[in-house]
Design a protein around this motif. Structure first.
Motif, short mmCIF file in Angstrom:
data_model
loop_
_atom_site.label_atom_id
_atom_site.label_comp_id
_atom_site.label_asym_id
_atom_site.label_seq_id
_atom_site.Cartn_x
_atom_site.Cartn_y
_atom_site.Cartn_z
N ASP A 257 0.59 -1.04 0.10
CA ASP A 257 0.62 0.00 0.13
C ASP A 257 0.44 1.14 0.19
OD1 ASP A 257 -2.38 -0.99 -0.27
OD2 ASP A 257 -2.26 -1.58 2.08
N MET A 258 2.24 1.35 0.39
CA MET A 258 2.59 2.67 0.81
C MET A 258 3.30 2.50 -0.60
SD MET A 258 4.08 4.61 2.73
CE MET A 258 3.90 6.18 1.59
N ARG A 259 3.59 1.70 -1.16
CA ARG A 259 4.44 1.88 -2.78
C ARG A 259 3.41 2.34 -3.22
NH1 ARG A 259 8.07 -2.68 -5.00
NH2 ARG A 259 8.40 -0.47 -6.99
N ILE A 260 1.83 2.19 -3.60
CA ILE A 260 0.73 2.41 -3.98
C ILE A 260 0.68 3.81 -4.23
CG2 ILE A 260 -1.36 2.58 -4.41
CD1 ILE A 260 -0.09 0.17 -6.08
N LEU A 264 0.34 6.82 -6.30
CA LEU A 264 -0.57 7.68 -6.13
C LEU A 264 0.01 10.08 -5.83
CD1 LEU A 264 -3.40 6.66 -3.94
CD2 LEU A 264 -3.54 7.62 -6.90
N ALA A 265 0.84 9.76 -4.85
CA ALA A 265 1.39 11.21 -5.30
C ALA A 265 2.38 11.94 -6.35
CB ALA A 265 2.78 11.17 -4.27
N ALA A 301 3.01 6.81 -12.78
CA ALA A 301 2.79 6.27 -11.62
C ALA A 301 2.72 4.87 -11.93
CB ALA A 301 1.13 6.35 -11.17
N ALA A 302 2.72 3.69 -12.58
CA ALA A 302 3.24 2.78 -13.33
C ALA A 302 4.51 2.65 -13.37
CB ALA A 302 2.54 1.87 -13.95
N ASN A 303 5.16 3.31 -14.04
CA ASN A 303 6.87 3.83 -14.38
C ASN A 303 7.44 3.26 -12.63
OD1 ASN A 303 9.41 5.13 -15.61
ND2 ASN A 303 8.15 3.06 -17.36
N GLN A 304 6.88 4.26 -11.80
CA GLN A 304 7.63 4.73 -11.08
C GLN A 304 7.33 2.91 -9.97
OE1 GLN A 304 7.14 8.05 -8.41
NE2 GLN A 304 6.09 6.67 -6.89
N LEU A 305 6.57 2.50 -9.68
CA LEU A 305 6.43 1.45 -9.47
C LEU A 305 7.31 0.53 -10.09
CD1 LEU A 305 2.16 0.84 -9.01
CD2 LEU A 305 4.02 0.88 -7.44
#
Length: 402
Positions: A257-260, A264-265, A301-305
């Protein structure tokens, strides 16, 4: 730039600019004139042209009429100079003498403005840098990434807010996947999310992934179309893209959840940059400012994940927006249903593609995200008004109900 709390607004659909913002404006005007004997509200331009389908009148009247009679005046052919979504509130005493009036604009994503001298009427500036070029340079100099810049500017309390945002997004997906039947309005459009979800589970991995991302985006968008509780990301009409991408990646890749929340940020920062330097209002720049921006947010967001560098994240966002340039806002019957719902599903899939493409690069490319934002703004201004949430052109023109 403002806080991303004004980008991610938790509320009910179907439209952030046509439903959420007019309701907020009515609440504010009522606070100014609690003793009024009656009200008149004039809706201009896009607000009037598609207000019935977006339930603009319902949002305003439900707010004012418990306190005094209220009348809506529709002016779809009159466009005020500052923004296509203009509205004027007027309060009268028992002798029908004017007590006060207020012209205010719904500028996209649920935000309100009083015009040139007051771009927004809510919170003060939070971010010291206002474009991607500056922020990317800061990331490269400090070794930090975009979510850390958000944390530095917003403070640690942003994480509790984003946690509420994420919970609301997931709840919208879960409700949408369980709901069946026909969406409200004259189109008699059946919900598809539950069917897509069931069918997706029967496919092998590659097709299943696509089917699930479609199902999640449809679920949130259908919840929005039915007036359910969603999060603007950056608008109600584009609210399905970011939740679909993040929920799919969390459930399939087991991201914490923290990575999500950090994703989101970053997504919020991307949307904020566009809101600051161009627009997220379909009535001002077309659907490129709604679904296109949502795709850019989800791509980043996806690329950061997946561990993308700041340059790769910027590139993913650039592609997500660039490949929606020129997209018109032409809602059939003024409803956030056709083509809006389907566009959310396709943009979510495109965000995953933008992430993959950027991951194959080192982040170096010719056209910057800031340049695409600039082009998007100019393209939006060049579009005729019939392609900007008036339901007068494009797919909405001469639509005949089946």
């Amino acid at each position: 730039m403002k806080t991303i709390k004004e980008l991610y607004r938790i509320g009910t659909g179907p439209s952030s600019s046509h439903t959420m913002a007019p309701r907020k404006a009515a609440e504010m005007f009522l606070e100014r004139h609690p003793d009024a004997a009656s009200f008149k509200v004039t809706l201009y331009g896009s607000l009037a042209a598609t207000g019935v389908g977006h339930m603009t009148d319902v949002a305003i009247l439900d707010t004012l009429q418990p306190f005094a009679p209220a009348e809506i005046i529709w002016q779809p052919k009159v466009f005020l100079p500052f923004h296509p979504n203009g509205m004027t509130f007027a309060a009268y005493d028992s002798q029908q003498k004017l007590m006060g009036n207020w012209t205010v604009y719904s500028i996209g994503g649920g935000a309100l403005s009083e015009g040139e001298h007051s771009p927004t009427i809510e919170t003060p500036e939070v971010y010291t840098m206002g474009n991607m070029t500056e922020i990317l340079k800061w990331c490269e100099q400090t070794g930090k990434t975009y979510w850390e810049y958000v944390q530095d500017c917003e403070g640690p309390e942003i994480w509790s807010f984003l946690e509420e945002v994420w919970i609301t997004m997931k709840e919208a997906i879960h409700r949408g996947l369980e709901s069946e039947g026909v969406l409200p309005g004259p189109l008699n459009l059946r919900r598809k999310a539950s069917t897509y979800y069931i069918r997706a589970t029967g496919y092998k991995q590659s097709l299943r992934s696509r089917g699930l991302i479609f199902a999640y985006a449809l679920a949130v968008s259908e919840e929005n179309a039915s007036g359910g509780k969603i999060v603007t990301a950056p608008t109600c009409g584009s609210c399905g893209v970011v939740p679909a991408v993040l929920y799919h990646l969390q459930t399939s890749r087991d991201f914490s959840d923290m990575r999500i929340l950090r994703a989101l940020a970053t997504a919020g920062l991307i949307g904020n940059i566009v809101k600051q330097n161009a627009s997220i209002s379909g009535a001002e720049v077309g659907c490129q400012g709604e679904v296109g921006v949502a795709c850019a947010m989800a791509s980043a967001a996806a690329n950061q994940l997946f561990g993308g560098s700041p340059a790769q994240i910027e590139y993913a966002a650039e592609m997500g927006l660039e490949h929606h340039l020129g997209m018109t806002c032409d809602p059939v019957c003024g409803l956030v249903q056709i083509p809006c719902i389907e566009r959310n599903a396709m943009a979510a899939a495109r965000a995953l593609d933008a992430n993959i493409y950027s991951t194959f690069t080192d982040g170096t490319h010719r056209v910057s995200f800031d340049k695409v934002v600039e082009v998007m703004k100019q393209t939006g201004h060049d579009l005729p008004s019939l392609y900007k949430e008036t339901s007068e052109g494009g797919l909405a023109k001469d639509y005949k109900q089946m």
